[in-house]
Design an enzyme around this catalytic site. Structure first.
Site, PDB file in Angstrom:
ATOM      1  CE1 TYR A 119       4.940  11.673  29.568  1.00  0.00           C
ATOM      2  CE2 TYR A 119       5.401  14.013  29.413  1.00  0.00           C
ATOM      3  CZ  TYR A 119       4.730  12.898  28.974  1.00  0.00           C
ATOM      4  OH  TYR A 119       3.822  13.001  27.949  1.00  0.00           O
ATOM      5  N   PRO A 162       3.624   6.145  24.304  1.00  0.00           N
ATOM      6  CG  PRO A 162       3.402   8.180  23.158  1.00  0.00           C
ATOM      7  CD  PRO A 162       4.057   7.555  24.364  1.00  0.00           C
ATOM      8  CG  HIS A 205       4.687  11.114  25.524  1.00  0.00           C
ATOM      9  ND1 HIS A 205       4.906  12.087  24.573  1.00  0.00           N
ATOM     10  CD2 HIS A 205       3.338  11.006  25.621  1.00  0.00           C
ATOM     11  CE1 HIS A 205       3.755  12.534  24.130  1.00  0.00           C
ATOM     12  NE2 HIS A 205       2.787  11.897  24.747  1.00  0.00           N
ATOM     13  CB  SER A 217      -0.210  21.738  20.902  1.00  0.00           C
ATOM     14  OG  SER A 217       1.016  22.396  20.631  1.00  0.00           O
ATOM     15  CB  SER A 254      -4.379  12.343  22.667  1.00  0.00           C
ATOM     16  OG  SER A 254      -3.527  13.187  21.921  1.00  0.00           O
ATOM     17  CD  GLN A 255      -7.995  15.886  16.099  1.00  0.00           C
ATOM     18  OE1 GLN A 255      -8.578  15.816  15.044  1.00  0.00           O
ATOM     19  NE2 GLN A 255      -7.878  17.034  16.757  1.00  0.00           N
TER      20      GLN A 255
END
Length: 622
Positions: free
Chosen positions: A82, A95, A321, A437, A535-536
């Site tokens: 980032y 997002p 984010h 994660s 991404s889920q």
């Protein structure tokens, strides 16, 4: 402080063995690089891992860093992912969560919704401030492990400060006598300071509505030619840092910036977008506000939480984010929406509301130079609006229940389908990012599940080869799903390769060593150019998450598996001649249907008793 029993359970993130990471790196890239490239890469990797070489030295130094920090990769990862990124936040980084479409009869209805939303935000923040939020536990693979909660405490206390070369993630610190807490309300591209704590009393829903009505009335009566300063935050990070340096030369601007940078969150009261409110168009409104001619200036992208309430019913939240991951955003927004849906409104007009001080509009003094920068920012945002190709697609043929009935992981199955779709479109696989994660560990954020596996390639090739039997295709599907599942377990337990390689690379830079060949190799560049970023983001409330691609010729693919359907949000850039969101969505639908048909044919052809004996049945689960 977190409860003692929880703190004792939290684990430190370990460092994988160097040999393991390098072997996994080679295995993962062999089928994605050309044979000539890969021969060179293998030589470079062998040199790096040789006894007494750079790899051994850097691994030793990384182990020393691990023993001195709560999380050895956190700072490296945050900067790389980032803070060093110079791209504009909207579409490229931030997002969004798109709420269920609301039905508002007029502006008053939307203000009531906004007042209710703010009231629930304050209730959630009170739980965070009191450290009473229940601890999360892992779901899915290796379920039941307690997860680090630190990301939650950055939801309303962080700010991303733009820098010329690197941004700074600023954490607000409470004091013994804190100033009155406030939110910033954006309306008609102007910003208003709304105190939510007056005379030591938190405003109730009725008070908040009264204040929002005042803001809406003030905004209606303002000169429409006032500068839309929020547009500056939609620009590249270096450009915004330069503009901010000019703004703070004036004390009026410094005061306004200070109010925004220290607020709890933003609430953006949007005008009607004027477009058909399909899922795709609602997603676009969240991602960029429709540009300068719509609500593009009604934002302040540096703030982690921007709640959008459009008078046309387009609502959601825009997320900066860097302080937290998507699942934390989901948990927060589900808390808010479930309470808003599940309990009656507390709107009861109190006599005291008329005594509340009016909210304050933030003022700006803009030099001709800043006006020029505003025009430039507006033009660049407009180009981004025109460039983004978004397709929100609800796949209704089946959902995660069918996949589970096949004794497969829904996430792994969908990831293989994404590889199949990409192969249909481009005749190859490409480096793929799936966020995993690592909140099982202190200060854990994410590592990468590399879904473009050799097993996935073997499966998708078999599906396009008319000479291969269904039994062999089914065997390869199981192998692809298992490879994906096994890599997922490695990633969530801290044994994936991306964070480890990042740590080794950044340590070499810190030690001022010559950059190791492994990190200047073409294969390493390819491995980190994520053409497919996935991404889920599952939800229990009717909403969905989406984001843009991370490279100019790539796709963003966010998905939300439900029992009988899956929501996919596929994005790409129109300027790329290689990509097309509609093409990818069509290929994805065909791939999912073919995979279902293959499973059904296999189930019909092989009786359950025979499946156990069959050499091409499901491989043993690990």
């Amino acid at each position: 402080m977190l409860p003692q029993e929880y703190r004792l359970k939290r684990k430190f993130l370990d460092i994988p063995a160097l040999e393991q990471t390098l072997d996994m790196y080679l295995k993962g890239m062999e089928h994605l690089a050309t044979p000539e490239q890969f021969r060179k890469t293998r030589e470079i990797v062998e040199k790096f891992r040789a006894p007494g070489g750079q790899g051994e030295l850097l691994q030793k130094k990384l182990l020393e860093r691990r023993d001195k920090t709560d999380n050895w990769v956190y700072d490296y990862w945050l900067e790389d992912m980032y803070l060093n990124n110079r791209l504009a936040l909207p579409v490229n980084s931030s997002p969004v969560m798109v709420f269920p479409k609301q039905t508002f009869r007029d502006r008053s209805d939307s203000l009531r919704f906004a007042a209710r939303l703010i009231s629930e935000v304050l209730e959630y923040k009170a739980q965070l401030d009191g450290r009473t939020l229940p601890v999360d536990y892992a779901r899915g693979q290796l379920a039941g492990t307690p997860l680090c909660m630190e990301q939650y405490y950055r939801l309303f206390t962080s700010y991303r400060l733009p820098g010329l070369k690197k941004d700074t993630l600023v954490a607000q610190k409470s004091s013994v006598m804190p100033e009155p807490e406030h939110i910033i309300v954006a309306c008609k591209n102007q910003f208003f300071m709304l105190d939510v704590l007056i005379n030591f009393r938190r405003l109730n829903e009725s008070d908040l509505l009264a204040q929002l009505e005042k803001i809406a009335k003030m905004a209606e009566n303002l000169d429409e030619h006032l500068p839309s300063i929020g547009l500056l935050t939609s620009d590249g990070r270096t450009e915004w840092a330069e503009a901010r340096a000019l703004l703070i030369k004036d004390s009026t601007n410094r005061d306004s910036l200070d109010m925004i940078e220290r607020c709890i969150c933003l609430v953006c009261l949007d005008d009607a977008s004027g477009v058909e409110l399909t899922d795709t168009n609602r997603a676009l409104q969240m991602l960029h506000g429709g540009g300068r001619e719509s609500n593009g200036g009604n934002r302040w992208y540096d703030k982690p939480m921007q709640f959008v309430v459009g008078v046309d019913g387009v609502c959601g939240v825009v997320c900066e984010h860097s302080p937290f991951e998507g699942i934390v955003l989901v948990q927060c927004t589900e808390f808010l929406l479930k309470r808003m849906i599940g309990s009656p409104s507390k709107l009861v007009r109190a006599a005291s509301v008329t005594e509340l001080p009016a909210p304050r509009r933030l003022h700006w003094k803009c030099s001709p130079e800043i006006q020029t920068l505003l025009m430039s920012s507006a033009e660049k945002l407009q180009r981004l609006v025109g460039n983004l190709d978004m397709d929100v697609f609800k796949f209704k043929t089946y959902g995660k229940d069918f996949i589970k009935s096949q004794k497969m992981s829904p996430d792994a199955f969908i990831q293989v389908a994404l590889q199949f779709a990409f192969y249909r479109c481009h005749g190859r696989l490409a480096s793929t990012y799936e966020s995993a994660s690592i909140r099982r560990f202190r200060e854990g954020r994410v590592d990468n599940i590399r879904s473009a596996t050799a097993e996935a390639l073997a499966f998708v090739k078999s599906m396009t080869d008319g000479k291969i039997s269904d039994a062999e295709k089914m065997k390869k599907l199981w192998e692809a799903v298992d490879a994906q599942t096994n890599y997922t377990i490695l990633a969530i337990t801290g044994q994936a390769i991306d964070n480890h390689l990042l740590g080794l690379r950044e340590l070499a830079r810190e030690l001022k060593l010559e950059k190791p060949d492994i990190f200047v190799d073409e294969t390493y560049r390819i491995s980190n150019r994520f053409i497919l970023s996935t991404s889920q983001v599952p939800t229990t409330v009717d909403m969905f998450c989406c984001y843009g691609p991370v490279v100019p010729n790539g796709y963003g693919a966010c998905y939300n598996p439900q029992a009988d359907h899956v929501i996919f949000c596929v994005s790409s850039f129109r300027e790329s001649t290689e990509t097309c969101s509609a093409m990818f969505v069509n290929a994805l639908e065909e791939s999912l249907v073919e995979m279902r048909d293959l499973c059904c044919k296999w189930n019909a052809a092989v009786k359950p008793a025979e499946q156990k004996k069959s050499a091409v049945g499901p491989v043993k689960r690990k």
